[in-house]
Design a protein around this motif. Structure first.
Motif, PDB file in Angstrom:
ATOM      1  N   GLU A  86       0.750  -0.868  -0.322  1.00 36.84           N
ATOM      2  CA  GLU A  86      -0.006  -0.160   0.360  1.00 36.84           C
ATOM      3  C   GLU A  86       1.009   1.605   0.158  1.00 36.84           C
ATOM      4  O   GLU A  86       0.610   2.209  -1.106  1.00 36.84           O
ATOM      5  N   ARG A  89       1.784   1.924  -3.517  1.00 38.09           N
ATOM      6  CA  ARG A  89       1.459   1.920  -4.075  1.00 38.09           C
ATOM      7  C   ARG A  89       1.054   3.782  -4.252  1.00 38.09           C
ATOM      8  O   ARG A  89       1.009   4.203  -4.640  1.00 38.09           O
ATOM      9  N   GLU A  90       0.791   4.125  -2.738  1.00 39.68           N
ATOM     10  CA  GLU A  90       0.394   5.690  -2.774  1.00 39.68           C
ATOM     11  C   GLU A  90       1.881   6.201  -3.025  1.00 39.68           C
ATOM     12  O   GLU A  90       1.587   7.740  -3.459  1.00 39.68           O
ATOM     13  N   GLY A  93       3.146   5.589  -7.231  1.00 41.35           N
ATOM     14  CA  GLY A  93       1.089   5.283  -8.424  1.00 41.35           C
ATOM     15  C   GLY A  93       0.875   4.169  -9.078  1.00 41.35           C
ATOM     16  O   GLY A  93       0.270   4.395 -10.193  1.00 41.35           O
ATOM     17  N   THR A  96      -2.269   1.179  -9.439  1.00 33.85           N
ATOM     18  CA  THR A  96      -4.049   1.636  -9.677  1.00 33.85           C
ATOM     19  C   THR A  96      -4.866   1.804 -11.212  1.00 33.85           C
ATOM     20  O   THR A  96      -4.260   0.753 -11.503  1.00 33.85           O
ATOM     21  N   SER A  98      -4.669   3.626 -13.929  1.00 30.95           N
ATOM     22  CA  SER A  98      -4.493   4.194 -14.612  1.00 30.95           C
ATOM     23  C   SER A  98      -3.322   3.298 -15.345  1.00 30.95           C
ATOM     24  O   SER A  98      -3.056   2.893 -16.130  1.00 30.95           O
ATOM     25  N   PRO A 100      -2.148   0.181 -13.854  1.00 34.07           N
ATOM     26  CA  PRO A 100      -2.235  -0.982 -13.381  1.00 34.07           C
ATOM     27  C   PRO A 100      -0.559  -2.145 -13.278  1.00 34.07           C
ATOM     28  O   PRO A 100      -0.137  -2.186 -13.698  1.00 34.07           O
TER      29      PRO A 100
END
Length: 382
Positions: A86, A89-90, A93, A96, A98, A100
């Protein structure tokens, strides 16, 4: 300023990796693009073996010229494991809608970057190269964005500079602003960035007054931007800016999403506009790299970029495509899009869009005039 492209024959850099479609069905990039261009060019006899180069894959040291090594490590690990934390991801980016997680999320953009870096080496002593798989202009140094995991335009420009070319111009006619390129090269010596993009469109950057520290010309244009307006922009802004800056090399990002059939913009260009910009820039430099970029209608992007290669390779585009080429276009599909259920016959039968002229609106002319007032400063850029 050089008058024309040097004597080296034009080359096309591609890869079989583009036949893979690693994005989920709903993603705008879940369509064939570069592979269709390769197939069409071969069917038309425009891509003989001696003009085609298989793209190498850029390695981490080369990518680290712009990208954060930690980000590159996370990107490669995500490809291998199919997951990110997580926090990753944050921070980066990844994972997501857009951008993946998918099985080629490092390998494919690294191949595009490798092709773009090779293009820089090929034009070092003069020439023109088409790299339609490149042009991923949204990626930041340590963050993916806008379907872009790596930023090959920035890597290419930095490499051209390392190769001894002191002045490089980047011209971007994609429908979306080149936020990653500007973030990476704003204020950089020896670099001019010029972007023509739709106003009020993601990523919502590139305002008219945004000069990026002095070396950026941003022209946001309104919805329904037409061929007449692009011709005005070309003749009264792009070419005068190039003349003022006098670059030793030009990189043209030729995203096909500004054509009227594209689902991710509301511009109204024909692919004649793209050819017009290419043709004009080619006369102004000895070194030209032409990339792809956006483009999310499988027919319009394939037709546009194949036509771009025809222009580069000096081929005459027939009014009507031969049967073998039409069959390639007939085989395309556009999942989930109503326009793909009953596409018009000209998407299959010709590469040449009908002209889409229109009125030169006061706002477009005023934007061009505002940026022209800065050309004296552009000429003095170090």
């Amino acid at each position: 300023m050089p008058a024309r492209i040097g004597p080296a024959p034009p080359v096309f850099i591609g890869s079989e990796i583009y036949r893979a479609l690693p994005f989920a069905r709903h993603h705008p990039l879940s369509i064939p693009r570069v592979s269709t261009v390769m197939d069409l060019a071969r069917a038309l006899g425009w891509l003989p073996r001696e003009r085609y180069i298989a793209s190498p894959r850029a390695r981490t040291p080369a990518l680290s010229a712009f990208h954060n090594p930690v980000y590159l490590e996370v990107l490669q690990r995500a490809e291998a494991t199919g997951d990110v934390s997580e926090a990753e991801r944050e921070r980066h980016g990844l994972g997501t809608l857009s951008n993946p997680i998918h099985p080629l999320m490092f390998t494919r953009p690294a191949t595009s970057a490798g092709g773009a870096l090779l293009a820089a080496e090929r034009v070092r002593h003069g020439g023109i190269v088409h790299v339609p798989g490149a042009g991923t202009h949204h990626a930041m140094a340590d963050r993916a964005g806008g379907f872009c995991y790596l930023n090959d335009p920035v890597l290419t420009i930095l490499h051209l500079r390392r190769l001894g070319l002191h002045r490089v111009a980047y011209v971007d006619i994609d429908a979306h602003h080149c936020d990653g390129v500007q973030a990476g090269l704003a204020g950089a010596p020896g670099v001019l960035l010029l972007s023509v993009h739709e106003a009020g469109r993601w990523p919502f950057t590139g305002a008219l007054e945004d000069d990026g520290g002095g070396n950026c010309l941003n022209l946001p244009v309104p919805r329904d931007f037409n061929d007449t307006e692009m011709a005005h922009v070309r003749e009264h802004l792009i070419l005068p800016a190039i003349e003022a800056f006098a670059p030793e090399a030009i990189v043209l990002q030729c995203g096909a999403d500004a054509v009227t059939e594209d689902p991710l913009s509301r511009l109204a260009l024909s692919n004649n506009a793209h050819v017009g910009v290419l043709r004009a820039l080619r006369r102004m430099t000895e070194r030209l790299i032409v990339t792809g970029g956006g483009g999310y209608n499988p027919w319009s992007v394939a037709r546009c970029w194949t036509r771009i290669w025809a222009e580069i390779a000096g081929q005459t585009v027939p009014d009507r495509l031969p049967r073998e080429a039409q069959e390639i276009l007939d085989a395309l599909a556009w999942p989930g899009r109503a326009a793909g259920r009953n596409p018009p016959r000209d998407w299959f039968e010709t590469l040449i869009d009908p002209p889409r002229p229109g009125t030169l609106r006061p706002g477009v002319a005023a934007g061009v005039a505002t940026l022209r007032a800065r050309l004296a400063a552009i000429a003095r850029l170090p």
